[in-house]
Design a protein around this motif. Structure first.
Motif, PDB file in Angstrom:
ATOM      1  N   HIS A 192     -69.143  38.882  61.866  1.00 19.29           N
ATOM      2  CA  HIS A 192     -68.964  39.782  60.722  1.00 19.29           C
ATOM      3  C   HIS A 192     -68.015  39.145  59.707  1.00 19.29           C
ATOM      4  O   HIS A 192     -68.264  39.174  58.496  1.00 19.29           O
ATOM      5  CB  HIS A 192     -68.412  41.110  61.230  1.00 19.29           C
ATOM      6  CG  HIS A 192     -68.423  42.191  60.204  1.00 19.29           C
ATOM      7  ND1 HIS A 192     -67.486  42.264  59.217  1.00 19.29           N
ATOM      8  CD2 HIS A 192     -69.273  43.221  60.014  1.00 19.29           C
ATOM      9  CE1 HIS A 192     -67.750  43.314  58.457  1.00 19.29           C
ATOM     10  NE2 HIS A 192     -68.828  43.909  58.916  1.00 19.29           N
ATOM     11  N   ALA A 193     -66.949  38.551  60.237  1.00 20.48           N
ATOM     12  CA  ALA A 193     -65.974  37.915  59.353  1.00 20.48           C
ATOM     13  C   ALA A 193     -66.631  36.783  58.569  1.00 20.48           C
ATOM     14  O   ALA A 193     -66.414  36.643  57.367  1.00 20.48           O
ATOM     15  CB  ALA A 193     -64.800  37.386  60.169  1.00 20.48           C
ATOM     16  N   ALA A 194     -67.455  35.990  59.244  1.00 22.32           N
ATOM     17  CA  ALA A 194     -68.113  34.874  58.564  1.00 22.32           C
ATOM     18  C   ALA A 194     -69.034  35.388  57.469  1.00 22.32           C
ATOM     19  O   ALA A 194     -69.142  34.790  56.397  1.00 22.32           O
ATOM     20  CB  ALA A 194     -68.902  34.043  59.572  1.00 22.32           C
ATOM     21  N   GLN A 195     -69.698  36.527  57.735  1.00 21.24           N
ATOM     22  CA  GLN A 195     -70.562  37.105  56.696  1.00 21.24           C
ATOM     23  C   GLN A 195     -69.725  37.583  55.518  1.00 21.24           C
ATOM     24  O   GLN A 195     -70.077  37.366  54.362  1.00 21.24           O
ATOM     25  CB  GLN A 195     -71.344  38.307  57.265  1.00 21.24           C
ATOM     26  CG  GLN A 195     -72.384  37.915  58.279  1.00 21.24           C
ATOM     27  CD  GLN A 195     -72.866  39.114  59.078  1.00 21.24           C
ATOM     28  OE1 GLN A 195     -72.216  40.149  59.138  1.00 21.24           O
ATOM     29  NE2 GLN A 195     -74.018  38.962  59.703  1.00 21.24           N
ATOM     30  N   SER A 196     -68.598  38.229  55.840  1.00 20.67           N
ATOM     31  CA  SER A 196     -67.846  38.852  54.755  1.00 20.67           C
ATOM     32  C   SER A 196     -67.096  37.823  53.901  1.00 20.67           C
ATOM     33  O   SER A 196     -66.746  38.127  52.779  1.00 20.67           O
ATOM     34  CB  SER A 196     -66.886  39.905  55.296  1.00 20.67           C
ATOM     35  OG  SER A 196     -65.800  39.289  55.932  1.00 20.67           O
ATOM     36  N   ILE A 197     -66.865  36.619  54.438  1.00 19.68           N
ATOM     37  CA  ILE A 197     -66.257  35.624  53.562  1.00 19.68           C
ATOM     38  C   ILE A 197     -67.324  34.873  52.765  1.00 19.68           C
ATOM     39  O   ILE A 197     -67.011  33.953  52.025  1.00 19.68           O
ATOM     40  CB  ILE A 197     -65.340  34.617  54.304  1.00 19.68           C
ATOM     41  CG1 ILE A 197     -66.095  33.887  55.402  1.00 19.68           C
ATOM     42  CG2 ILE A 197     -64.114  35.292  54.832  1.00 19.68           C
ATOM     43  CD1 ILE A 197     -65.250  32.859  56.120  1.00 19.68           C
ATOM     44  N   GLY A 198     -68.567  35.260  52.929  1.00 19.38           N
ATOM     45  CA  GLY A 198     -69.617  34.700  52.097  1.00 19.38           C
ATOM     46  C   GLY A 198     -70.449  33.617  52.769  1.00 19.38           C
ATOM     47  O   GLY A 198     -71.181  32.904  52.102  1.00 19.38           O
ATOM     48  N   GLY A 199     -70.333  33.474  54.079  1.00 20.46           N
ATOM     49  CA  GLY A 199     -71.100  32.465  54.801  1.00 20.46           C
ATOM     50  C   GLY A 199     -72.585  32.795  54.777  1.00 20.46           C
ATOM     51  O   GLY A 199     -72.969  33.934  55.007  1.00 20.46           O
ATOM     52  N   GLY A 200     -73.415  31.813  54.479  1.00 22.77           N
ATOM     53  CA  GLY A 200     -74.855  32.023  54.446  1.00 22.77           C
ATOM     54  C   GLY A 200     -75.442  32.081  55.845  1.00 22.77           C
ATOM     55  O   GLY A 200     -74.775  31.775  56.829  1.00 22.77           O
ATOM     56  N   ARG A 203     -75.379  28.760  57.860  1.00 25.74           N
ATOM     57  CA  ARG A 203     -74.054  28.443  58.385  1.00 25.74           C
ATOM     58  C   ARG A 203     -73.751  29.300  59.614  1.00 25.74           C
ATOM     59  O   ARG A 203     -73.267  28.806  60.624  1.00 25.74           O
ATOM     60  CB  ARG A 203     -72.999  28.692  57.309  1.00 25.74           C
ATOM     61  CG  ARG A 203     -71.575  28.791  57.845  1.00 25.74           C
ATOM     62  CD  ARG A 203     -70.609  29.023  56.719  1.00 25.74           C
ATOM     63  NE  ARG A 203     -70.488  27.849  55.896  1.00 25.74           N
ATOM     64  CZ  ARG A 203     -69.593  26.879  56.128  1.00 25.74           C
ATOM     65  NH1 ARG A 203     -68.746  26.982  57.113  1.00 25.74           N
ATOM     66  NH2 ARG A 203     -69.547  25.839  55.350  1.00 25.74           N
ATOM     67  N   ARG A 207     -73.370  27.138  62.791  1.00 21.21           N
ATOM     68  CA  ARG A 207     -71.950  26.838  62.950  1.00 21.21           C
ATOM     69  C   ARG A 207     -71.224  27.852  63.824  1.00 21.21           C
ATOM     70  O   ARG A 207     -70.186  27.552  64.397  1.00 21.21           O
ATOM     71  CB  ARG A 207     -71.259  26.762  61.587  1.00 21.21           C
ATOM     72  CG  ARG A 207     -71.784  25.648  60.705  1.00 21.21           C
ATOM     73  CD  ARG A 207     -71.187  24.314  61.076  1.00 21.21           C
ATOM     74  NE  ARG A 207     -69.798  24.213  60.684  1.00 21.21           N
ATOM     75  CZ  ARG A 207     -69.403  23.856  59.463  1.00 21.21           C
ATOM     76  NH1 ARG A 207     -70.297  23.567  58.544  1.00 21.21           N
ATOM     77  NH2 ARG A 207     -68.132  23.776  59.178  1.00 21.21           N
ATOM     78  N   HIS A 208     -71.741  29.078  63.863  1.00 19.82           N
ATOM     79  CA  HIS A 208     -71.038  30.086  64.648  1.00 19.82           C
ATOM     80  C   HIS A 208     -71.821  30.504  65.879  1.00 19.82           C
ATOM     81  O   HIS A 208     -71.285  30.559  66.973  1.00 19.82           O
ATOM     82  CB  HIS A 208     -70.734  31.316  63.796  1.00 19.82           C
ATOM     83  CG  HIS A 208     -69.739  31.043  62.707  1.00 19.82           C
ATOM     84  ND1 HIS A 208     -68.398  31.037  62.937  1.00 19.82           N
ATOM     85  CD2 HIS A 208     -69.898  30.731  61.408  1.00 19.82           C
ATOM     86  CE1 HIS A 208     -67.766  30.748  61.807  1.00 19.82           C
ATOM     87  NE2 HIS A 208     -68.658  30.550  60.868  1.00 19.82           N
TER      88      HIS A 208
END
Lengths: 301, 338
Positions: A192-200, A203, A207-208
């Motif tokens: 969720h954090a990766a999505q909210s910082i704008g990760g596509g 990625r 990457r996750h």
């Protein structure tokens, strides 16, 4: 104060380029996971044997010596000879080439298919997941052997059809395992954090999610290697694998050795032991790899 | 105790321009059922919430579990589909932005999560975690530059430089939360959404992290929405506080006004539930206990949503929905004041 700046400079300069990463990895493998290291060594020995079979084998793989039929193991014939008078040791060496190539590449193909299907369907979900998973259901309902007979009838027997078919079959079935692992990872708040910082999406997938489902991926791969070598054996037995006289371990195990099991047990023992050893050592290596790649398992703090 | 908890002067950094304007926001989660998976009902998690956030201000969102305070925070980040209403950030209506359009906005709005153990990828080092937003938004070209910036950020949140190559499991909860804050601050956001950032921490660590928040906000002038259920923590960090009940804001007021002079019966009950540190006072204190349970957000009660549990309910409360209207220094949605 001078010391503090010194260390911070050192940390600054340790700019993530670590040329000794591979060396360090193997050092840890041998120190922390001796069993896994043994597995790696055995795998390497078989790979070496397969690659240099031409130089190492005392006889040709199809060199028939009628006088020496079904000789027990001796100094002349280390693993004995078969019913046609061929040296089993030489055939094992050549067979290592075939079996290891088929095993690694089909298992590799299967793992790639599983990972791509499992991660995309598991993460994206929705209609895409539904469609792909119904396709997987349909695919899994076909008997493996029937599809293989059809494909071999069309393209002819050989190593590549076997790799392709086994890779697809095991890969599509294995996608379920990866998908279920992805389903639990994607609910974690770091995704969720990766999505909210704008990760596509790309990625997040590679990457996750991928690093966090590595444990089942590695287990899947190592178990598949053994499964493929055994599957190739049964295919060869049906005449659908690599055609004789090419020496595959599966073929040696299931072919004429069955007929001579009581007269010449070494005919089946040698390939059987090698098969077990390779499968076992790949599993050991895989387990060690899984633990070593997990940062949480590191002993040093 | 209260001297320690409250800050003497209101923040001077608060300016008068609105950075975030939420208008009549509704977030309904559909429930599917029946043979054809049709929408049969909806959980009205947020049902008509409006508020404005000024630059440099911290707005506390409080309420009990399930009142929609976290949902409101996530909606501002556009991580949830908005049923209706408007979200205007820095003068731009972002309500219907798709993920691609949101990307440049994500640089301006960042989030700090509740769970310090789940919100950091266990397979990444601190350098990668804190550096990821920089990488995504292409702020510091190469690895060495990013590393330099991550060091700065670690320093800012009170972590040591040599921790940069460690993995999350090597840190305590408080330290992890600091890493989460560093990640949020990496791209220099204008708005920070903190979803119960200290509720998973030990009380002693909570104080440290709350102090860190304040320091950073004073220094960087970031506006923030601070979602929490701990009234003491909210009191400590907020300039203004909005009290939510069952998907709506029942009272919104400046911190001092709200704590000194709560108006809505629900706010009063919440205030009364804060324990007093002195046991003698605490034992002799009258408790306003709210009776009953929170009604279902699927079928909220008609009229004022609080009326079934309200000690001061009147006949009109069952029929007419009270509007949020100015009362004294704040705003309250209650028929007692209309």
């Amino acid at each position: 104060m001078a010391e503090i700046t010194d260390t911070s400079v050192a940390i600054r300069q340790a700019s993530t380029k670590r040329p000794n990463a591979i060396v360090g990895f193997f050092a840890r493998l041998f120190r922390e996971k001796p069993l896994g290291a043994a597995g790696a060594v055995i795998c390497l020995i078989f790979l070496f044997a397969g690659v240099f079979a031409d130089l190492l084998a005392p006889y040709g793989y199809n060199q028939i010596m009628p006088i020496n039929r079904m000789k027990p193991p001796s100094w002349q014939f280390w693993f004995g000879t078969d019913n046609l008078g061929r040296d089993i040791f030489s055939r094992i060496l050549y067979g290592a080439r075939l079996s290891v190539i088929i095993g690694l590449s089909a298992a590799g193909l299967a793992t790639i298919i599983s990972v791509v299907l499992g991660i995309t369907t598991g993460y994206l979900g929705g209609k895409f997941d539904m469609l792909v998973q119904r396709f997987v259901d349909a695919w899994m309902s076909f008997p493996e052997l029937v599809v293989l007979i059809v494909v071999v009838a069309v393209v002819g027997p050989g190593m590549f059809p076997v790799i392709g078919i086994l890779g697809c079959f095991l890969g599509i079935a294995g996608s379920r395992i990866i998908r279920s692992a992805v389903l639990s990872v994607r609910e974690q708040s770091y995704i969720h954090a990766a999505q909210s910082i704008g990760g596509g999406t790309q990625r997040i997938l590679w990457r996750h999610i991928l690093p966090n489902v590595m444990p089942p991926v590695i287990v899947l791969f190592t178990t598949r290697v053994g499964a493929v070598i055994l599957a190739e054996a049964s295919l060869s037995f049906l005449g659908l694998g690599v055609p004789p006289p090419a020496p595959s371990w599966g073929g040696m195990l299931t072919g004429s050795s069955r007929n001579y099991m009581y007269l010449a047990p070494w005919m089946a023992l040698a390939p059987g032991i090698c098969l077990t050893l390779v499968v076992f050592s790949i599993n050991m290596f895989g387990d060690a790899l899984r633990d070593l790649l997990d940062p949480r398992m590191r002993t040093h703090r | 105790m209260s001297e320690v908890l409250t800050r003497e002067e209101p923040r001077s950094a608060v300016k008068s321009n609105v950075i975030l304007d939420v208008q009549d926001l509704k977030i309904h989660f559909p429930i599917y059922g029946g043979l054809f998976q049709r929408e049969v009902a909806a959980v009205k998690a947020v049902d008509g919430v409006s508020f404005q956030l000024y630059e440099g201000e911290t707005l506390g969102l409080v309420g009990e579990s399930g009142c929609g305070k976290s949902t409101t925070g996530l909606a501002v980040l556009r991580m949830l589909p908005v049923t209706s209403g408007k979200i205007v950030f820095e003068g731009v209506d972002i309500t219907n932005y798709d993920q691609k359009q949101m990307r440049p906005i994500r640089r301006r709005i960042q989030m700090v999560y509740q769970d310090p153990f789940g919100s950091l990828d266990p397979r990444m080092t601190v350098a990668d975690i804190v550096g990821e937003p920089l990488e995504i938004h292409k702020l510091h070209g190469n690895r060495a530059e990013r590393r330099e910036r991550v060091m700065e950020l670690l320093e800012m949140v009170g972590l040591r430089h040599d921790m940069i190559d460690r993995y999350p499991h090597q840190f305590s909860g408080g330290q992890r939360q600091r890493i989460g804050i560093a990640r949020a601050l990496a791209v220099e956001p204008r708005l920070l959404i903190c979803d119960e950032p200290v509720s998973a921490l030990d009380v002693s660590i909570q104080a440290q992290v709350v102090n860190l928040f304040q320091e950073l906000q004073d220094k960087l002038g970031i506006s923030s929405i601070f979602v929490a259920h701990d009234l003491a923590v909210v009191r400590h960090v907020s300039n203004r506080i909005a009290v939510m009940y069952l998907g709506t804001i029942v009272e919104i007021s400046s911190r001092d006004e709200l704590y000194a002079n709560p108006k809505h019966p629900y706010t009063k009950a919440l205030m009364a539930s804060i324990p007093v540190p002195n046991p003698i006072v605490e034992a002799g204190r009258a408790h306003h206990i709210i009776k009953g349970e929170v009604p279902s957000a699927q079928r909220p009660p008609p009229g004022c949503r609080f009326h079934p549990r309200c000690p001061q309910a009147m006949p009109i409360c069952k029929e007419k929905v009270p509007e949020l209207r100015p009362e004294g220094k704040g705003m309250v949605a209650c028929h007692l004041f209309s």
